[in-house]
Design an enzyme around this catalytic site. Structure first.
Site, PDB file in Angstrom:
ATOM      1  CE  LYS A 187     -11.269 101.264  99.611  1.00 45.95           C
ATOM      2  NZ  LYS A 187     -12.043 102.123  98.754  1.00 45.95           N
ATOM      3  CE  LYS A 196      -2.579  94.650  95.305  1.00 44.87           C
ATOM      4  NZ  LYS A 196      -2.951  95.567  94.215  1.00 44.87           N
ATOM      5  CE  LYS A 228     -17.871  95.630  89.669  1.00 47.47           C
ATOM      6  NZ  LYS A 228     -17.794  96.855  88.851  1.00 47.47           N
TER       7      LYS A 228
END
Ligand code: TRP
Length: 325
Positions: free
Chosen positions: A192, A189, A107
């Site tokens: 989102k 995979k 982050k």
């Protein structure tokens, strides 16, 4: 106990990876499932969408089979005891170990303009969520393993300093091998944030589902009987195994092995089976979202159950810490 970040729409990977686990657990354990709205403040200080997102994630989990009468389904910010335990745990967490957390470093790299203290102590808040219910099993994916390890460290440290109160929390999953839900573009995979057009969301309309499935990568088909499948073809079979019937899968396996497979037909079949799987869930989510009074009741009932457990733990905590004067 587990937490679900309220960041928009759930997809098929979330369904088979996480929610199915929760739904199974609710019949075997005393469960606490929480929408992590406080955690989302560490990265999303703008709260204008928060309510919509919290409602959506609740509705999606209920539509997938979580029963608010069986589990405590609640919102993190409704359980004030979380903030108190978080504060105590912060005195037991060392800056050095927090700075080494992989998710923190990621982050920092992605958002160098907002490296706040809440971000640094994200794993401490997560520990408070878990041990507030003295939970032993935490159904989470692989990406949360380090946070769970930190939760064990913090709670063991508490136990060592103030007395044995907390059991060790461990990641929990029914399947030894984690269910992998491949994306439709043949790589990785469903996710989102990354490949939206290769990911099937529980909110997708029928035509969008069809369009996404029909776009999946294929080729001219095998030229030798019983040959190995390339990854992107194996992925299509993998998706079929999640939603199609045994005989449908057997037919296409047979066709593949005899070099007579027609990928157009296979994708049409998969698209219809996906529509049959997703559309009832989507419609249920929408029905639930239209009933705000129901969702409010669910959250309130969940908060009551969660606070009962939290209050009992906090009595033990204050007593053990000597905060009893
Ligand atoms: N950090 C978790 C995630 O990103 C969400 C979460 C918050 C959580 N609190 C939790 C998970 C407690 C398990 C237990 O998905």
């Amino acid at each position: 106990m587990s937490g679900i970040r309220p960041t928009g729409f759930l997809h098929l990977g979330n369904y088979f990876g996480a929610i199915q686990n929760y739904v199974k657990m609710q019949d075997e354990f005393e469960c606490y499932f929480m929408v992590a709205d406080l955690h989302s403040l560490t990265t999303h200080p703008d709260t204008s969408e928060l309510k919509t997102n919290v409602y959506r994630v609740l509705a999606e989990n209920i539509a997938c089979g979580l029963d608010p009468d069986k589990v405590a389904l609640y919102c993190q910010s409704h359980v004030y005891e979380t903030a108190e335990l978080y504060l105590y745990l912060n005195m037991l967490a060392y800056i050095g170990e927090l700075e080494k957390t992989v998710t923190f470093k990621d982050k920092v790299r992605l958002h160098p303009e907002n490296i706040n203290a809440g971000l640094l102590t994200y794993p401490v808040l997560q520990t408070a969520d878990i041990i507030l219910h003295r939970a032993s099993y935490v159904p989470v994916g692989k990406d949360q393993e380090q946070h769970l390890e930190m939760a064990r460290n913090f709670s063991n440290r508490f136990n060592f300093r103030y007395g044995e109160i907390f059991p060790e929390p461990h990641a929990f999953n029914y399947n030894q091998v984690l269910v992998k839900v491949p994306s439709l573009d043949g790589s990785g995979k469903m996710s989102k944030s990354e490949n939206q057009l290769a990911t099937l969301f529980l909110a997708d309309e029928d035509d969008l589902i069809r369009k996404k499935v029909m776009k999946a990568k294929t080729d001219n088909g095998p030229t030798e009987n019983n040959s190995d499948k390339p990854d992107y073809i194996e992925n299509i079979f993998g998706l079929m195994r999640l939603v199609s019937s045994e005989d449908v899968i057997a037919k296409f396996e047979h066709d593949y092995n005899h070099c007579v497979i027609r990928y157009g037909d296979m994708k049409k079949q998969l698209a219809e089976d996906m529509v049959s799987f997703i559309s009832p869930i989507r419609n249920k989510v929408n029905d639930i979202l239209n009933d705000e009074a129901y969702l409010k009741r669910v959250m309130q009932q969940g908060a009551e159950k969660a606070r009962k457990s939290a209050k009992a733990t906090m009595e033990l905590v204050r007593e053990a810490m000597g905060l009893h004067y």
